[in-house]
Design an enzyme around this catalytic site. Structure first.
Site, PDB file in Angstrom:
ATOM      1  N   LYS A  98       0.875  -1.171   0.000  1.00 59.95           N
ATOM      2  CA  LYS A  98       0.000   0.000   0.000  1.00 59.95           C
ATOM      3  C   LYS A  98       0.916   1.225   0.000  1.00 59.95           C
ATOM      4  O   LYS A  98       1.484   1.603   1.024  1.00 59.95           O
ATOM      5  CB  LYS A  98      -0.904  -0.004   1.234  1.00 59.95           C
ATOM      6  CG  LYS A  98      -1.947   1.094   1.211  1.00 59.95           C
ATOM      7  CD  LYS A  98      -2.974   0.873   2.310  1.00 59.95           C
ATOM      8  CE  LYS A  98      -4.085   1.887   2.238  1.00 59.95           C
ATOM      9  NZ  LYS A  98      -3.622   3.264   2.414  1.00 59.95           N
TER      10      LYS A  98
ATOM     11  N   ARG B  70      -8.324  11.777  -6.066  1.00 56.63           N
ATOM     12  CA  ARG B  70      -9.435  10.987  -5.565  1.00 56.63           C
ATOM     13  C   ARG B  70     -10.596  11.863  -5.096  1.00 56.63           C
ATOM     14  O   ARG B  70     -11.761  11.535  -5.303  1.00 56.63           O
ATOM     15  CB  ARG B  70      -8.975  10.111  -4.398  1.00 56.63           C
ATOM     16  CG  ARG B  70      -9.892   8.956  -4.129  1.00 56.63           C
ATOM     17  CD  ARG B  70      -9.402   8.143  -2.947  1.00 56.63           C
ATOM     18  NE  ARG B  70      -9.999   8.611  -1.722  1.00 56.63           N
ATOM     19  CZ  ARG B  70     -11.208   8.259  -1.296  1.00 56.63           C
ATOM     20  NH1 ARG B  70     -11.934   7.414  -1.995  1.00 56.63           N
ATOM     21  NH2 ARG B  70     -11.695   8.720  -0.189  1.00 56.63           N
TER      22      ARG B  70
ATOM     23  N   CYS C  39     -13.878  38.231   6.218  1.00 50.97           N
ATOM     24  CA  CYS C  39     -13.256  38.105   7.530  1.00 50.97           C
ATOM     25  C   CYS C  39     -14.345  37.819   8.573  1.00 50.97           C
ATOM     26  O   CYS C  39     -15.341  38.541   8.632  1.00 50.97           O
ATOM     27  CB  CYS C  39     -12.520  39.396   7.872  1.00 50.97           C
ATOM     28  SG  CYS C  39     -11.858  39.375   9.542  1.00 50.97           S
TER      29      CYS C  39
HETATM   30  S1  IVH Z   1      -6.648  -0.688  -4.276  1.00 53.46           S
HETATM   31  C1  IVH Z   1     -11.090  -0.389  -5.064  1.00 53.46           C
HETATM   32  N1  IVH Z   1      -4.049  -0.951  -4.177  1.00 53.46           N
HETATM   33  O1  IVH Z   1      -4.866   3.151  -0.594  1.00 53.46           O
HETATM   34  C2  IVH Z   1      -9.620  -0.343  -5.125  1.00 53.46           C
HETATM   35  N2  IVH Z   1      -5.001   0.989  -3.207  1.00 53.46           N
HETATM   36  O2  IVH Z   1      -7.963   3.237   0.900  1.00 53.46           O
HETATM   37  C3  IVH Z   1      -9.061   0.350  -3.950  1.00 53.46           C
HETATM   38  N3  IVH Z   1      -3.333   2.539  -2.272  1.00 53.46           N
HETATM   39  O3  IVH Z   1      -7.207   5.272  -2.032  1.00 53.46           O
HETATM   40  C4  IVH Z   1      -7.653   0.701  -4.028  1.00 53.46           C
HETATM   41  N4  IVH Z   1      -1.559   1.362  -2.780  1.00 53.46           N
HETATM   42  O4  IVH Z   1      -4.836   5.531  -2.785  1.00 53.46           O
HETATM   43  C5  IVH Z   1      -5.104  -0.188  -3.851  1.00 53.46           C
HETATM   44  N5  IVH Z   1      -1.742  -1.320  -4.189  1.00 53.46           N
HETATM   45  C6  IVH Z   1      -2.792  -0.561  -3.877  1.00 53.46           C
HETATM   46  C7  IVH Z   1      -2.636   0.669  -3.203  1.00 53.46           C
HETATM   47  C8  IVH Z   1      -3.770   1.414  -2.893  1.00 53.46           C
HETATM   48  C9  IVH Z   1      -2.002   2.476  -2.218  1.00 53.46           C
HETATM   49  C10 IVH Z   1      -4.161   3.619  -1.700  1.00 53.46           C
HETATM   50  C11 IVH Z   1      -5.168   4.185  -2.639  1.00 53.46           C
HETATM   51  C12 IVH Z   1      -6.502   4.073  -1.951  1.00 53.46           C
HETATM   52  C13 IVH Z   1      -6.128   3.744  -0.550  1.00 53.46           C
HETATM   53  C14 IVH Z   1      -7.068   2.717   0.028  1.00 53.46           C
END
Ligand code: IVH
Length: 686
Positions: A115, A136, A421
């Site tokens: 992640k 996003r 303000c």
């Molecule tokens: S899958 C429906 N894969 O983590 C698919 N997310 O809350 C969902 N992220 O907003 C995402 N690495 O920005 C996926 N290998 C990865 C990821 C990833 C980082 C982030 C992404 C997403 C958040 C998940």
């Protein structure tokens, strides 16, 4: 050359550059030298200059960005940009896997990816051309940051096939690049993610191009459903084939290791790990401990059901897919909810948004207010009211919002500064990254200015603490700094909290402040960028009176000020801006009439100066650049009438702390003793 010839040459060059950019940015395996690349690139740019119609949106020249101001309009996502449910232990992950298996009607496999701790982005390609890159946002509406994203070399501007596809990925910055860039940054970022987020919101894409951002993509959504692969590994394989950069370190788990290996197919990453479910917990442990060796930050792992048909079957909750989960590494953070965002008006009119959050304990204290700095910071976080946020303590002291972990469910959009303000209703203006109330008479500004003026590090006027000043302003005894010297403190006697003693103290404090040296008066005016250090530099450069300074400003002689070592453009601009303001000029004249010091007095050269430390007891600890051995510092203190001691006691008034200061510093902080660093100490000696 005619346009036909030019186009032919352009196409050859563009094709060559696309291949080289792919080799360099995606494969990290360049096949030619930088100079060779530059030569061809420059030729392409020259052709586009002469024949602007060649400068198409997916031209390799778009990598360098432009100096034109870009805006980031809100656009709707055409796919649902969901976030993930979280698990904080391998147990929770295994339970989730069990639940998926129970609900699924077929045997499942799982893919585990890193992640990436970066910025989520969706790349929309139409007929194989990158049309839009959108943050996003709230999952439905995000910001269009296409021009900036095009500068990222590993984002394909066009694909080898004319397909319509949306691709999700993460923009990130490697740790080494972060360390290098952050060192030179004015406002250091807490982590690579924040720097990356700040960068993709820069107004000039040419500035973005200077930051070596990278992308890893992890999901693809083909618009023709028959083209959509049937397994996640195939999605990744297809994305690689289309020229995207896919993180090679992922793992596939199935009922048996053999099955997992089969699923791996012919994906060409080289480092894919396969195993059976019994190996899964081990993998999570391995990835957790191994992450410190990675070149980039990850904040967890993502575990996804491999079979796309099963994904559909498992479905979605309101916010998350049920077919994926994020395993999060622990961090010294706390979760809380944004209940309100208030804005505060500072003494210079600067507006600071402050989040009021549900009180949470973190790192030994309870946090309920968190500064959000400015609109850019809020935009970077895409922060809205009622969002659940992760907060941390920067440098273990100042609480900061790190990121949104769960968007509010009421559809609140990213919070925006009010147009007016909150204190005086004047229309707000922006200067650079900050928002200001331009009304110098705004009550909060007036109050802030006066509190600053009388404050301990400025005029240090006895009897006038913030509460007292507020009383005086609220009751219209004073409207500006100079009124302090014209109002009659005796009128306060008998009012709540004002006895004769207190009033006498105020009078004495005001009288004494007339003797405060010029440099304090100058600092007390509260000109931004013009603090103690800058004032010292100014005075030692020979500008020793307000008249000299004002003459320079009136003559527009910025060169004279820029010539001062340590003075930058910002300081000079600020001096010009504030000292040309008629309100400031009037204030200065009134203070002059009140007999404040507007010239560096004889006291700096005379015997008085040599006793600036009289009545003080100093302790010295740590090591110094300019006072080695340490006794040199002790001598300077004694020469100026100060006493010195070897330890910090109740009698110590000052601690001079050098690098490596240890227990004495702790003791001094505990006792509330004034701690002075080497640089400040030197300016005290001056
Ligand atoms: S899958 C429906 N894969 O983590 C698919 N997310 O809350 C969902 N992220 O907003 C995402 N690495 O920005 C996926 N290998 C990865 C990821 C990833 C980082 C982030 C992404 C997403 C958040 C998940």
């Amino acid at each position: 050359m005619d346009i036909v010839q030019a186009k032919r040459e352009w196409e050859q060059l563009a094709q060559q550059l696309r291949v080289w950019q792919y080799e360099y940015y995606v494969k990290a395996a360049p096949s030619i030298s930088d100079s060779e690349y530059d030569r061809v690139f420059d030729r392409l740019v020259a052709l586009e200059h002469d024949y602007p119609e060649l400068s198409v949106e997916d031209s390799p020249s778009k990598r360098v960005g432009s100096d034109l101001d870009s805006s980031f309009p809100e656009v709707s996502h055409s796919i649902a940009v969901l976030s993930l449910d979280k698990a904080y232990s391998d147990d929770a992950v295994l339970q989730w896997i069990d639940r998926c298996e129970q609900k699924g009607t077929r045997e499942l496999s799982f893919v585990i990816e890193e992640k990436i701790d970066g910025i989520s982005i969706v790349l929309y390609y139409e007929k194989g051309i990158l049309k839009r890159a959108v943050t996003r946002g709230n999952g439905f509406v995000g910001n269009d940051v296409t021009a900036n994203i095009k500068t990222i070399g590993s984002v394909p501007l066009s694909l080898p096939e004319e397909i319509d596809i949306a691709v999700r990925g993460e923009i990130y910055l490697e740790r080494v690049d972060f360390d290098r860039l952050n060192k030179n940054s004015e406002l250091p970022y807490a982590n690579p993610r924040n720097l990356a987020a700040g960068t993709i919101r820069r107004n000039k894409s040419s500035e973005v191009a200077k930051v070596p951002l990278k992308i890893f993509v992890y999901e693809g959504f083909w618009s023709k459903s028959e083209e959509q692969p049937t397994h996640h590994v195939q999605i990744l394989t297809e994305l690689i084939r289309l020229g995207f950069r896919v993180n090679p370190s992922f793992a596939i788990f199935a009922n048996t290791a053999i099955k997992a290996k089969e699923l791996c197919g012919n994906i060409v990453t080289g480092s894919t790990i396969t195993g059976s479910f019994t190996d899964l917990a081990d993998y999570i442990h391995h990835a957790t401990t191994n992450r410190k060796h990675l070149e980039y930050d990850i904040d967890g792992l993502v575990i996804k059901v491999g079979e796309l048909a099963m994904r559909e079957q498992l479905g979605y909750t309101g916010h998350h897919p049920r077919w994926a989960i994020a395993f999060k590494f622990e961090a010294p953070e706390a979760l809380t909810t944004i209940q309100a965002i208030d804005v505060q008006v500072g003494r210079t009119g600067r507006i600071t948004p402050v989040a009021r959050v549900e009180s949470v304990p973190i790192g030994g204290s309870v946090v309920s207010n968190i500064t959000l700095h400015n609109q850019d910071y809020i935009d970077m976080l895409e922060l809205s009211l009622q969002d659940v946020v992760a907060i941390s303590k920067r440098g273990d002291v100042i609480p900061a919002v790190e990121r949104v972990v769960e968007k509010n469910s009421s559809g609140n959009k990213t919070w925006n500064m009010p147009a007016h303000c909150p204190v005086c209703r004047t229309a707000l203006i922006t200067k650079g990254a900050h928002t200001f109330c331009p009304n110098t008479g705004c009550p909060d500004q007036v109050l802030g200015r006066i509190i600053f003026f009388v404050g301990r590090d400025q005029m240090d006027i006895a009897g006038l603490g913030p509460e007292t000043v507020k009383y005086l302003v609220d009751n219209q005894c004073i409207k500006d700094i100079a009124d302090l010297y014209t109002f009659d403190p005796d009128q306060l006697i008998g009012k709540a909290g004002f006895g004769e003693k207190k009033v006498a103290l105020i009078k004495q404090g005001l009288a004494e402040s007339r003797q405060k040296p010029f440099k304090y008066v100058l600092v007390s005016l509260g000109i931004p960028e013009f603090g103690k250090k800058a004032v010292d530099l100014l005075i030692s450069s020979g500008i020793s009176s307000i008249d000299k300074l004002l003459a320079i400003v009136d003559a527009g002689d910025s060169e004279r000020l820029l010539a001062i070592k340590g003075f930058g453009q910002k300081t000079v601009d600020s001096l010009f801006e504030y000292l040309s303001d008629p309100v400031m000029r009037k204030r200065i004249e009134q203070l002059r009439e009140a007999q404040l010091q507007f010239e560096q007095g004889k006291e700096t050269a005379g015997p008085a100066q040599s006793h600036v430390f009289s009545g003080q007891t100093w302790c010295v600890t740590g090591s110094f650049e300019h006072f080695s051995p340490r006794s040199l510092a002790l001598e300077e203190i004694e020469k100026r009438g100060g006493r010195t001691t070897g330890s910090v006691t109740g009698k110590t008034t000052h601690l001079l702390a050098g690098s490596g200061a240890g227990s004495k510093l702790d003791q001094a902080l505990k006792l509330g003793i004034t701690v002075v660093g080497e640089e400040d100490f030197i300016s005290l000696l001056d």
